[in-house]
Design an enzyme around this catalytic site. Structure first.
Site, short mmCIF file in Angstrom:
data_model
loop_
_atom_site.label_atom_id
_atom_site.label_comp_id
_atom_site.label_asym_id
_atom_site.label_seq_id
_atom_site.Cartn_x
_atom_site.Cartn_y
_atom_site.Cartn_z
NE ARG A 14 -4.26 -1.81 1.95
CZ ARG A 14 -4.95 -2.42 2.93
NH1 ARG A 14 -4.59 -2.47 4.00
NH2 ARG A 14 -6.14 -2.78 2.71
CG HIS B 218 -9.66 -7.73 0.86
ND1 HIS B 218 -10.41 -7.08 1.92
CD2 HIS B 218 -9.66 -8.95 1.23
CE1 HIS B 218 -10.74 -7.93 2.69
NE2 HIS B 218 -10.32 -9.34 2.17
P1 IDP Z 1 -8.14 -3.32 5.73
O1 IDP Z 1 -8.66 -3.36 4.21
O2 IDP Z 1 -6.74 -2.61 6.10
O3 IDP Z 1 -8.37 -4.61 6.22
P2 IDP Z 1 -10.78 -2.36 6.54
O4 IDP Z 1 -11.00 -1.57 7.99
O5 IDP Z 1 -11.17 -3.51 6.65
O6 IDP Z 1 -9.18 -2.04 6.41
O7 IDP Z 1 -11.39 -1.62 5.74
C1 IDP Z 1 -11.82 -2.16 4.54
C2 IDP Z 1 -11.79 -1.13 3.52
O8 IDP Z 1 -12.60 0.03 3.52
C3 IDP Z 1 -10.27 -0.65 3.46
O9 IDP Z 1 -9.19 -1.35 2.50
C4 IDP Z 1 -10.38 0.75 2.80
O10 IDP Z 1 -10.44 0.46 1.29
C5 IDP Z 1 -11.76 1.19 3.10
N1 IDP Z 1 -11.69 2.08 4.22
C6 IDP Z 1 -11.33 1.63 5.37
N2 IDP Z 1 -11.40 2.72 6.22
C7 IDP Z 1 -12.12 3.80 5.64
C8 IDP Z 1 -12.19 5.19 5.46
O11 IDP Z 1 -12.02 5.72 6.61
N3 IDP Z 1 -12.74 5.83 4.72
C9 IDP Z 1 -12.89 5.37 3.15
N4 IDP Z 1 -12.67 4.13 3.02
C10 IDP Z 1 -12.06 3.32 4.12
MG MG Z 2 -10.42 -5.66 6.63
#
Ligand code: IDP
Ligand code: MG
Length: 136
Positions: free
Chosen positions: A105, A118
């Protein structure tokens, strides 16, 4: 003790669009993660909503589902020792601006939503997510 695990990787639309799949897979393979299966596909908004159901109460849920269904993605089953945590470390923090140096990332992510990849976050979710894309 270390254990062989499988985890799900998704190369998200922003990365597929920039043809980063091969570069990202090279990082994975160089870190002893085996590509067991992979395919390119495009999912519908409904499918994205099902996949990201755990986030349905979050303010970004709708944008997230629109985004994941906005273009082709590549889904990959990775296998290796401690594959789940290992791949999470290789991905880096959710927000590319906060991601550790040389993580996927940090190298390729454009923003917190367009963060290129992801990865499953637990054994239970890895099983569910692999089934979601590969169970026929
Ligand atoms: P991760 O992908 O690192 O596991 P998660 O918290 O599971 O993160 O969130 C899933 C996806 O949602 C993230 O990869 C990102 O693309 C999106 N996301 C997470 N937090 C935010 C935010 O605060 N604003 C916009 N998109 C977000
Ligand atoms: Mg996640």
């Amino acid at each position: 003790m270390n254990k062989t695990e499988q985890t799900l990787s998704i190369i998200k639309p922003d990365a597929v669009e920039r043809n980063l799949g091969e570069d990202i897979k090279k990082i994975l393979v160089n870190n002893n993660l085996l590509v067991k299966d992979s395919k390119k596909l495009r999912i519908s908004k409904d499918e994205a909503e099902e996949f990201y159901r755990v986030h349905q109460s979050k303010p970004f849920y709708n944008d997230l589902c629109n985004y994941l269904s906005s273009g082709p993605i590549e889904v990959i089953i990775l296998e290796g020792e401690d594959a789940i945590i290992k791949y999470r470390r290789l991905m880096g923090a959710t927000d590319p601006k906060k991601a550790e140096k040389n993580t996927i990332r940090q190298l390729y992510g454009l923003s917190i939503d367009k963060n290129s990849v992801h990865g499953s976050d637990s054994l239970e979710n890895a099983k569910k997510e692999i089934d979601f894309f590969f169970k026929d």
